[in-house]
Design an enzyme around this catalytic site. Structure first.
Site, PDB file in Angstrom:
ATOM      1  N   ALA A 297     -23.561  24.272  12.246  1.00 13.26           N
ATOM      2  CA  ALA A 297     -22.623  23.290  13.390  1.00 13.26           C
ATOM      3  C   ALA A 297     -21.680  22.357  13.742  1.00 13.26           C
ATOM      4  O   ALA A 297     -21.318  21.933  14.351  1.00 13.26           O
ATOM      5  CB  ALA A 297     -24.640  22.803  13.582  1.00 13.26           C
ATOM      6  N   CYS A 298     -21.732  21.926  12.073  1.00 13.82           N
ATOM      7  CA  CYS A 298     -20.507  21.096  11.640  1.00 13.82           C
ATOM      8  C   CYS A 298     -19.143  21.447  11.728  1.00 13.82           C
ATOM      9  O   CYS A 298     -18.945  22.605  10.635  1.00 13.82           O
ATOM     10  CB  CYS A 298     -20.976  20.598  10.236  1.00 13.82           C
ATOM     11  N   PRO A 299     -18.250  20.658  12.733  1.00 19.86           N
ATOM     12  CA  PRO A 299     -16.950  21.304  12.638  1.00 19.86           C
ATOM     13  C   PRO A 299     -16.285  20.951  11.114  1.00 19.86           C
ATOM     14  O   PRO A 299     -15.545  21.662  10.897  1.00 19.86           O
ATOM     15  CB  PRO A 299     -16.298  20.761  13.818  1.00 19.86           C
ATOM     16  N   TRP A 300     -16.761  19.600  10.596  1.00 20.70           N
ATOM     17  CA  TRP A 300     -15.698  19.442   9.352  1.00 20.70           C
ATOM     18  C   TRP A 300     -16.503  19.971   8.313  1.00 20.70           C
ATOM     19  O   TRP A 300     -15.615  20.716   7.757  1.00 20.70           O
ATOM     20  CB  TRP A 300     -16.292  18.044   9.129  1.00 20.70           C
TER      21      TRP A 300
ATOM     22  N   HIS B 224     -17.378  23.046   8.772  1.00 18.07           N
ATOM     23  CA  HIS B 224     -17.044  24.861   9.181  1.00 18.07           C
ATOM     24  C   HIS B 224     -15.476  24.932   8.220  1.00 18.07           C
ATOM     25  O   HIS B 224     -15.079  26.171   8.391  1.00 18.07           O
ATOM     26  CB  HIS B 224     -17.032  24.525  10.647  1.00 18.07           C
TER      27      HIS B 224
END
Length: 359
Positions: free
Chosen positions: A89-92, A94
């Site tokens: 879920a987390c863009p960082w 990812h």
């Protein structure tokens, strides 16, 4: 907390034997004394987490992201091994999964993904009987810890910061190396050449343009990557207004760069770190940020043709991007974890599809 407080009072007088300890996460027959119950209250206190919007300034309503706490680099000691803890879920986080795939590190650095639901106690690991989409969404593999925060306390017992992903874990020294995604991704593509197949040796994502990459990263991070959060976590109208127009002005700037680029990427013909870091925000923009974070002046698919083309190229043509993008985790996390933003936890059905096919 009330149950544990009563136990403290009782255990201060004499030891307690629990016939049924399941509700407290304890086996039947557990013997509790004053010291052990006090330890429980301390642990429970550590589980209390502020609301997402508590990270905003109480006067201005502006969201300020705190810096990462663990900023070390990898060890060259013999036998050193590493593991990533991430959230789809987390863009960082990812970012790190994309670079791990691009660099061919699948057999070198393992990873475990946390459950999509960010609860009051922070990120937690999936139970053994849960079946969630995506690779390696499993219980914690080394210590059977229920929560990510337990790794932080193992690394630093007195840790008092936020419990964030990604985490780069040193399996040999049993500690956190780094929890700053920008630094982790550079380590992944610069420090492990000796362990990857020949086709990946020397593969890096600066392409002799570190100055240009760093300049792009700086304003894209502030205005776009973090800009969507500054809009979504704002607690005053003024704080929101201060950031929403900056966000879209910078998206306009990216649109102009891609429209005039001599290649399919931000800096021309070659994929760079700047593309990787921007992708994880843009992939989430239409499915989540437009409605959940009120970033709705325009969406990507209708308002930014060059960005939309770039996004679809990365997603459909490069396996590392599509393979690591799990939209079920993304949509459920934001809409059901941020109860102060979306109190009823309703997840919107659209947009459909999450990313449109190529023209």
């Amino acid at each position: 907390m009330r149950i544990v407080s009563l136990l403290v009072e009782a255990a201060s007088k004499r030891p307690i034997y629990l016939r049924h300890g399941k509700g407290l996460g304890l086996p039947s027959g557990t013997r509790l004394n004053f010291r052990s119950v006090r330890a429980m209250t301390s642990s429970e206190a550590k589980l209390s987490s502020p609301k997402i919007t508590d990270w905003a300034d109480s006067k201005t309503g502006e969201f300020h992201r705190k810096p990462s706490a663990f900023r070390n680099t990898i060890s060259r000691a013999p036998g050193a091994e590493y593991h990533l803890y991430v959230s789809y879920a987390c863009p960082w986080a990812h970012r790190t999964l994309i670079v791990r795939e691009l660099k061919g590190l699948q057999d070198v650095i393992g990873f475990t993904c946390v459950h999509w639901h960010l609860t009051e106690g922070g990120w937690h690991f999936a139970a053994a009987n849960e079946s969630l989409p995506g690779e390696n969404v499993t219980p914690e593999p080394f210590y059977n810890f229920p929560r990510l925060r337990d790794l932080y306390f193992k690394a630093e017992p007195n840790y008092s910061g936020r419990f964030t992903v990604p985490v780069l874990w040193d399996k040999q020294r049993e500690t956190i190396v780094n929890n700053e995604s920008a630094e982790i991704i550079r380590m992944l593509y610069t420090e492990f050449d000796e362990f990857v197949a020949d086709e990946y040796k020397g593969l890096e994502f600066l392409k002799g343009k570190q100055k240009e990459v760093d300049e792009l990263n700086a304003w894209i991070y502030n205005d776009i990557n973090n800009g969507v959060y500054k809009c979504g976590f704002a607690t005053t109208q003024q704080a929101y207004d201060n950031n929403i127009y900056t966000l879209f002005s910078s998206l306009d700037r990216v649109e102009s760069i891609l429209s005039s680029s001599p290649g399919p990427y931000l800096l021309g013909a070659e994929l760079t770190e700047a593309d990787i870091r921007l992708y994880t925000t843009i992939a989430r923009f239409d499915p989540v940020y437009v409605q959940h974070f009120k970033c709705n002046l325009r969406d990507i698919r209708h308002g930014y043709p060059a960005i939309h083309k770039w996004l679809r190229h990365l997603y459909w043509d490069i396996d590392a991007f599509r393979k690591t993008t799990e939209f079920e985790h993304i949509k459920l996390h934001y809409t059901k974890s941020h109860s102060n933003i979306n109190p009823h936890g309703i997840t919107p059905a659209g947009p459909v599809p999450h990313i449109l096919p190529k023209d």
